[in-house]
Design an enzyme around this catalytic site. Structure first.
Site, mmCIF file in Angstrom:
data_model
loop_
_atom_site.group_PDB
_atom_site.id
_atom_site.type_symbol
_atom_site.label_atom_id
_atom_site.label_comp_id
_atom_site.label_asym_id
_atom_site.label_seq_id
_atom_site.Cartn_x
_atom_site.Cartn_y
_atom_site.Cartn_z
ATOM 1 N N SER A 15 10.814 -15.273 14.787
ATOM 2 C CA SER A 15 11.470 -15.630 15.645
ATOM 3 C C SER A 15 12.715 -16.550 14.742
ATOM 4 C CB SER A 15 11.130 -15.911 16.891
ATOM 5 O OG SER A 15 10.859 -17.339 17.208
ATOM 6 N N ASP A 36 2.506 -17.146 11.412
ATOM 7 C CA ASP A 36 3.254 -17.043 13.827
ATOM 8 C C ASP A 36 2.044 -16.750 14.825
ATOM 9 O OD1 ASP A 36 4.792 -17.706 15.333
ATOM 10 O OD2 ASP A 36 6.625 -17.434 14.524
ATOM 11 N N ASP A 53 -2.567 -20.303 13.538
ATOM 12 C CA ASP A 53 -2.146 -21.560 13.799
ATOM 13 C C ASP A 53 -1.550 -22.789 12.625
ATOM 14 O OD1 ASP A 53 -2.351 -24.219 14.812
ATOM 15 O OD2 ASP A 53 -3.917 -23.614 15.952
ATOM 16 N N CYS A 80 8.528 -23.005 8.456
ATOM 17 C CA CYS A 80 9.682 -23.116 9.846
ATOM 18 C C CYS A 80 8.720 -22.791 10.833
ATOM 19 C CB CYS A 80 10.705 -21.916 9.813
ATOM 20 S SG CYS A 80 11.457 -21.649 8.429
ATOM 21 N N SER A 142 14.754 -32.220 10.711
ATOM 22 C CA SER A 142 15.955 -31.902 11.610
ATOM 23 C C SER A 142 17.252 -33.343 11.491
ATOM 24 C CB SER A 142 15.207 -31.826 13.005
ATOM 25 O OG SER A 142 16.450 -31.655 14.015
ATOM 26 N N TYR A 155 9.198 -35.350 18.707
ATOM 27 C CA TYR A 155 9.824 -34.445 17.997
ATOM 28 C C TYR A 155 10.653 -35.369 16.918
ATOM 29 C CZ TYR A 155 13.354 -31.047 16.576
ATOM 30 O OH TYR A 155 14.326 -30.069 15.999
ATOM 31 N N LYS A 159 9.333 -35.011 12.634
ATOM 32 C CA LYS A 159 10.468 -34.588 11.645
ATOM 33 C C LYS A 159 11.338 -35.290 10.790
ATOM 34 C CE LYS A 159 11.311 -30.864 12.797
ATOM 35 N NZ LYS A 159 10.214 -29.065 11.963
ATOM 36 N N PHE A 188 21.859 -25.215 15.382
ATOM 37 C CA PHE A 188 20.975 -23.798 15.453
ATOM 38 C C PHE A 188 21.070 -22.878 16.467
ATOM 39 C CE2 PHE A 188 22.197 -25.239 11.161
ATOM 40 C CZ PHE A 188 21.875 -24.442 10.758
ATOM 41 N N THR A 190 19.144 -21.173 17.627
ATOM 42 C CA THR A 190 17.812 -20.659 18.034
ATOM 43 C C THR A 190 18.028 -20.032 19.144
ATOM 44 O OG1 THR A 190 16.822 -22.646 18.291
ATOM 45 C CG2 THR A 190 16.811 -22.154 15.869
#
Length: 249
Positions: A15, A36, A53, A80, A142, A155, A159, A188, A190
């Site tokens: 995705s 994925d 994983d 990703c 990010s 997060y 990143k 974005f 997503t």
């Protein structure tokens, strides 16, 4: 590097940014393998999917081997896969940030990325170069790595780690003729963003200086394509964000 008939691996390709990238590479003629935890569906010819994983050495090793058996030694890796937990360092009722949540973000976003890099590069290292390079790795950081907002400690730290490993890993792999780049996307559209009401999406997009909208996954995929095509892009993080600098909240 010309991607036609070249084997490629995309993590998180079921995705969002990963799927858009997998589809773009397939359109260009690459033989794409998606890795994925979700089951990727509705895939075009030439795209195979494997569940794995990213934090597991064993599962990733087996998935890369399976992709290699189907398509040959991969020369392109696009990382990703990732998660974006939101939690303050100290929350309500003086409750501290969950260490499990912080650890999970680092394990998936940072350690998972490095797991793929190391195993991919090891398998590619013995393949013959194509022209002046063996392959290309593109990671996903990010803008939170630089402009982390309230509630993004885990997060942003994970990143920032991805951004930080870009240059040393590029230097590590230079002798093997493998390039390493990282993209730091801004806001974005997503699947997570699509879960918000339209008015929230519009308000977030309006924060972007230009173009004043949310980024399209296909635009991320276009940047991946440009990186693969340009051999002088190596060891750098590219912000893909419409010039946004995130506010504290």
């Amino acid at each position: 590097m010309n991607v036609n008939e070249v084997p490629a691996i995309v993590t998180g390709g079921a995705s969002g940014l990963g799927r858009a990238t997998a589809l773009r590479l397939a359109e260009l003629g690459a033989r794409v393998a998606i890795l994925d935890r979700q089951v990727a569906t509705d895939l075009p010819d030439g795209v195979a999917a494997f569940t794995a994983d990213v934090t597991s050495e064993t599962e990733i090793g087996e998935a890369i081997a399976a992709a290699e058996a189907k398509h040959g030694v991969a020369r392109i890796l696009v990382n990703c896969a990732g998660i974006a937990p939101a939690m303050k360092t100290v929350g309500r009722d003086a409750k501290p940030h969950s260490l499990d949540t912080f650890r999970k973000a680092v394990e998936i976003n940072l350690i998972g990325t490095f797991n793929l890099i190391a195993q991919f590069a090891a398998r590619l290292s013995t393949a013959e170069p194509v022209g002046e390079e063996r392959g290309v790795i593109v990671n996903t950081a990010s803008v939170a790595a630089y402009d982390g907002q309230i509630g993004q400690a885990a997060y942003a730290a994970s990143k920032a780690g991805v951004a930080g490993l870009t240059l040393p890993v590029a230097r590590d792999l230079a002798a093997l003729k493998i390039r390493v780049m990282t993209i730091a996307p801004g806001l974005f559209l997503t699947p997570m963003m699509q879960g918000f009401p339209q008015e929230v999406q519009d308000a977030l997009g309006a924060q972007v200086p230009h173009p004043a909208r949310l980024g399209k996954p296909e635009e991320y995929a276009g940047m991946v394509e440009a990186i693969i095509a340009n051999p002088m892009l190596n060891g750098e993080v590219i912000r893909l964000d419409g010039a946004i600098r995130m506010a504290p909240r």
